[in-house]
Design a protein around this motif. Structure first.
Motif: not given
Length: 184
Positions: A57-72
């Motif tokens: 879950l933590i690793n998946s969250n990292l991937v999602i957060q990175e994608k969101l930060k790249r979009k932002d």
């Protein structure tokens, strides 16, 4: 064989029977201790699986957060370009390029910090899993030691009862040649 000899034989038999009963009870208690130790170990090992799910879950969250930060980040960079362009400033050189580069450096730094923090959390999970594995192993070892101790107590009781029975037999004389119960 007289009454006294019969009583002595009965008493010796009761001693041996009691020892056998104690040995059986100790063996049952030892088996129960083993089962409890194994049950506890399995509960502890369940924590290892839960920790692994937490890691996923933590690793998946990292991937999602990175994608969101790249979009932002792309959005912020677009706003910077639009803002300078709207003001009529050439964005190909000077301050606009410096602002875009600084934003990019800050973004890459934040991503690196997130990955570093994620690596620390993963290491903590790995340490917790190893601790749980060792706790489970210790539970099994403690159960084995308890079981061995209980079996040993049962064996000691059985040997003691055989010794007591033999002592009764010798003291009462049932093993004398005269009694007719001589062991050959």
């Amino acid at each position: 064989m007289g009454v006294q000899a019969a009583f002595a034989a009965l008493s010796a038999g009761a001693q041996i029977f009691g020892g056998i009963q104690q040995k059986n009870a100790a063996n049952e208690a030892a088996a129960a201790a083993q089962r409890v130790g194994e049950f506890n170990a399995k509960l502890i090992e369940r924590d290892i699986d839960l920790l692994e799910r937490q890691r996923q879950l933590i690793n998946s969250n990292l991937v999602i957060q990175e994608k969101l930060k790249r979009k932002d980040f792309r959005g912020v960079q677009g706003e910077v370009v639009a803002g300078f362009g709207y003001a009529g400033i050439d964005i190909a050189q000077g301050t606009p390029i410096q602002v875009l580069r600084e934003n990019a450096r800050q973004f890459e730094y934040e991503i690196a910090v997130d990955k570093f923090n994620n690596a620390i959390v993963n290491q903590q999970i790995t340490d917790a899993q190893e601790g749980a594995r060792l706790d489970a192993e210790l539970s099994r070892m403690e159960a084995g030691a308890t079981a061995a101790s209980l079996r040993s107590q049962g064996t000691r009781s059985l040997i003691s009862s055989i010794g007591s029975a033999a002592q009764i037999g010798y003291q009462s004389g049932i093993f004398d040649r005269k009694s007719g119960m001589t062991i050959r």
